[in-house]
Design an enzyme around this catalytic site. Structure first.
Site, PDB file in Angstrom:
ATOM      1  N   HIS A 149       0.844  -1.206   0.000  1.00 20.08           N
ATOM      2  CA  HIS A 149       0.000   0.000   0.000  1.00 20.08           C
ATOM      3  C   HIS A 149       0.880   1.257   0.000  1.00 20.08           C
ATOM      4  O   HIS A 149       0.780   2.109   0.897  1.00 20.08           O
ATOM      5  CB  HIS A 149      -0.862  -0.074   1.268  1.00 20.08           C
ATOM      6  CG  HIS A 149      -2.097   0.769   1.302  1.00 20.08           C
ATOM      7  ND1 HIS A 149      -2.071   2.133   1.174  1.00 20.08           N
ATOM      8  CD2 HIS A 149      -3.389   0.427   1.478  1.00 20.08           C
ATOM      9  CE1 HIS A 149      -3.319   2.594   1.287  1.00 20.08           C
ATOM     10  NE2 HIS A 149      -4.135   1.576   1.471  1.00 20.08           N
ATOM     11  N   GLU A 265      -0.670   1.251  -5.291  1.00 21.04           N
ATOM     12  CA  GLU A 265      -0.518  -0.013  -4.560  1.00 21.04           C
ATOM     13  C   GLU A 265      -0.514  -1.201  -5.510  1.00 21.04           C
ATOM     14  O   GLU A 265      -1.421  -1.360  -6.320  1.00 21.04           O
ATOM     15  CB  GLU A 265      -1.692  -0.159  -3.581  1.00 21.04           C
ATOM     16  CG  GLU A 265      -1.911   1.074  -2.729  1.00 21.04           C
ATOM     17  CD  GLU A 265      -3.266   1.059  -2.030  1.00 21.04           C
ATOM     18  OE1 GLU A 265      -3.776  -0.026  -1.705  1.00 21.04           O
ATOM     19  OE2 GLU A 265      -3.829   2.150  -1.818  1.00 21.04           O
TER      20      GLU A 265
END
Ligand code: TA6
Length: 290
Positions: A149, A265
Site C-alpha cells: 500500500h 498499490e
C-alpha cells in the site's frame, strides 16, 4: 515511542528505514537526500496501530473484503504484527533485508491457516524493490489477498499526474462503493487528482509514471519523478488519495496530509490467490526515482 527499525544504506547516500512492526518501510531517501515516501507526521508509532504512510503490507485480506467470513482486521494482520529479521546483506550497489512472519496463536485466532510470509526489501541506487512471498505450510489450500500500500510523496497532489493506466478497467470505490462488480475504463489521459480518489485498476502490463508540475510554478512542464512497476503476480493496482474531507477525518493524518501523498498499490484483490499446501507465491513492486 521509537519503533525497532532496521536502516539500509548505500555509500552514495540512498537509504531506507524499515520498522519491524508490520515490516513497514517508513522512509526511502535517494542519494541526493530527497524523501520519496510520505509518512504522516501524526502516524501512530505505538507498535500496535497501523502506520499512516510508508509502505503498509496488507495481508491476508485487502480492506474489509473478508476472506472466509473470519474476524480479520481491515487490511489484514500483517501490518500490525512484529516481523522477525531473517537476514541482511549488502554491497556498494545493493543493500537487502529479509523479514519474516509466521502463523501463531494470534494469527490463527483471526485466520485459521498455517503460513510463512517473507518480505525482501532491496535498495539499489535510485530504486527500492519490495518483494512479498508466502508459503502455505498448512495441509489444505487457503485463499489470500494482498497489497503493498505504498504512499508516494508528492509536493502538491493537485499538480501531480499518474500515467500508464489508459485503457485499463477499474472499480471506483468513491462513486460505486456498493457495486463491487461495476467497471469503467480509464481514458488515455494521465490521471489527475482534484478530489478523493479510490480505484482498483486491472494491472497495466507497463510501468506507471508519476509526474508533477516542474518548479517554478510558472513552468508548465511536467517533471517525471517516479517509475512504478509491479510483477505479474499482482493482478491489480490501487490508486488512492483521501482528498480534503476524508483526510480531515483521519486522526493520524494532518488536515492537509492528502496534498503530499498518492498511494499507488501493487495488489491482488478481485480474485484471491488460492495457494495449495507446500506452494510459495511471490510478487514485487519496484519504485524507481527519476
Ligand atoms: O487502498 C485504498 C484503501 O483501501 C482505501 O479505501 C482507504 O481506506 C485506504 O485503503 C486506507 O485504509 P486504512 O485502513 O489504512 O485507513
Amino acid at each position: 515511542m521509537t519503533l525497532p527499525q532496521v536502516r539500509l544504506s548505500l555509500p552514495a547516500g540512498d537509504e531506507v528505514s524499515v520498522a519491524l512492526h508490520g515490516a513497514h518501510v517508513l522512509s526511502w531517501k535517494t542519494a541526493e537526500g530527497r524523501e520519496r515516501l510520505y509518512l504522516s507526521p501524526q502516524a501512530l508509532l505505538d507498535g500496535k496501530s497501523p502506520i499512516r504512510g510508508g509502505v503498509p503490507v496488507c495481508f491476508p485480506q485487502f480492506n474489509q473484503r473478508v476472506l472466509g467470513g473470519r474476524a480479520l482486521p481491515k487490511h489484514g494482520f500483517a501490518r500490525v504484527l512484529p516481523w522477525a529479521v531473517r537476514g541482511q546483506s549488502g554491497t556498494a550497489q545493493l543493500a537487502q533485508l529479509r523479514l519474516a512472519l509466521q502463523d501463531d496463536a494470534v494469527t490463527r485466532a483471526q485466520w485459521p491457516h498455517a503460513f510463512e510470509a517473507l518480505l525482501d526489501i532491496t535498495l539499489t541506487p535510485q530504486a527500492l524493490r519490495i518483494e512479498f512471498s508466502v508459503t502455505n505450510t498448512d495441509a489444505v489450500a487457503w485463499p489470500f489477498a494482498l497489497a503493498l500500500h505504498s504512499y508516494l510523496r508528492v509536493d502538491d497532489i493537485t499538480q501531480a499526474s499518474l500515467d500508464g493506466l489508459g485503457g485499463q478497467p477499474y472499480w471506483d470505490a468513491v462513486t460505486h462503493l456498493h457495486e463491487p462488480g461495476h467497471r469503467q475504463v480509464q481514458g488515455p489521459q494521465a490521471l489527475r487528482f482534484a478530489a478523493e480518489t479510490d480505484r482498483v485498476y486491472a494491472a497495466s502490463p507497463a510501468p506507471l509514471t508519476l509526474s508533477q508540475q516542474a518548479l517554478p510554478a510558472d513552468d508548465r512542464a511536467l517533471e517525471p519523478m517516479m517509475r512504478i512497476s509491479q510483477s505479474r503476480g499482482f493482478s491489480e493496482t490501487v490508486v488512492w488519495n483521501p482528498g480534503a474531507v476524508l483526510s480531515a477525518s483521519l486522526a493520524d493524518m494532518p488536515d492537509d496530509g492528502f496534498r503530499h501523498m498518492l498511494c499507488v498499490e501493487a495488489a491482488t484483490i478481485d480474485t484471491p490467490v488460492q495457494l495449495p499446501p507446500g506452494q510459495t507465491w511471490t510478487a514485487s513492486q519496484t519504485l524507481m526515482a527519476l
